[in-house]
Enzyme design. Structure first.
Site, PDB file in Angstrom:
ATOM      1  CB  SER A  97       4.937   5.237   4.135  1.00  0.00           C
ATOM      2  OG  SER A  97       5.517   6.432   5.111  1.00  0.00           O
ATOM      3  CG  HIS A 132      -0.581   5.959   4.571  1.00  0.00           C
ATOM      4  ND1 HIS A 132      -1.929   6.099   4.732  1.00  0.00           N
ATOM      5  CD2 HIS A 132      -0.146   6.683   5.849  1.00  0.00           C
ATOM      6  CE1 HIS A 132      -2.198   6.649   6.077  1.00  0.00           C
ATOM      7  NE2 HIS A 132      -1.169   7.345   6.377  1.00  0.00           N
ATOM      8  CG  ASP A 166      -2.585   3.145   7.163  1.00  0.00           C
ATOM      9  OD1 ASP A 166      -2.629   2.484   6.112  1.00  0.00           O
ATOM     10  OD2 ASP A 166      -3.452   4.255   7.383  1.00  0.00           O
ATOM     11  CG  ASN A 207      -1.870   1.330   1.248  1.00  0.00           C
ATOM     12  OD1 ASN A 207      -2.429   1.421   0.034  1.00  0.00           O
ATOM     13  ND2 ASN A 207      -1.922   1.942   2.368  1.00  0.00           N
TER      14      ASN A 207
END
Length: 204
Positions: A138, A111, A147, A109
């Protein structure tokens, strides 16, 4: 090339990070190929963009299903396309614990903060209110905790005196477009090396 890692991109919106991931092959020979672009929003602009790139697409609304049922549908699509890695790119849907466990270590992912700072939403406003010198983005491995997975790479963006959440978000997004393709490429390169080593090992 058949030795490339098969990647699915999941999105919910306009698909700007998808575009960066797809365009990366213009400047590099990435270790990944995008074999599916999926969305929980059938009208997402990112799906239109995917089709322009000639990428297979899949979409299904989550609104009439519970989280587990919807993720079962996503999982079925991933497996039918022989996906090896999932790249979340503006996918605004929390994944179920069962789905994350099934794909453990293979979901990435991007972020918009310098994790572990500012998990969740509204990251740019929170960075400004804190008086931070830098914001950023990130790329991390997705775990069951929001996260919270291992961070693979980050890019810092200096906060300017006149920044507001919108101007800061625009510059962080530019940084995302640079960071995500390189990081996914590195991740897939390492995965491919491990995969090839396993195939070549005695008994592999």
């Amino acid at each position: 090339m058949t030795d490339k890692v098969r990647v699915a991109v999941l999105l919910s919106g306009r698909g700007s990070n998808l575009e960066a991931l797809a365009e990366y092959k213009r400047i590099a020979d990435p270790a990944y190929e995008i074999v599916l672009v999926g969305s929980n929003v059938p009208e997402a602009r990112g799906l239109v963009l995917a089709r322009r790139f000639g990428l297979p697409t899949w979409a299904e609304s989550h609104k009439d299903m519970d989280r587990a049922e919807f993720d079962e549908s996503v999982d079925k699509q991933m497996r039918s396309h022989q996906v090896e890695v999932i790249a979340l790119a503006g996918y605004m849907r929390l994944l179920s614990a069962d789905f994350v466990r099934a794909w453990e270590g293979r979901i990435l992912n991007i972020h918009p903060s310098l994790l572990p700072l500012y998990k969740g939403l509204d990251t740019h406003r929170r960075a400004l209110l804190a008086g931070d010198e830098y914001a950023g983005c990130s790329v991390h491995v997705v775990t069951e905790e929001l996260d919270d997975g291992p961070v693979l790479a980050q890019a810092r963006v200096r906060i300017e005196p006149r920044d507001d959440p919108e101007t800061l978000a625009a510059r962080v997004l530019e940084a995302e477009h640079q960071l995500y393709p390189r990081t996914l490429d590195d991740f897939c390169r390492a995965l491919r090396l491990a995969r090839d080593s396993s195939v070549g090992a005695p008994g592999g």
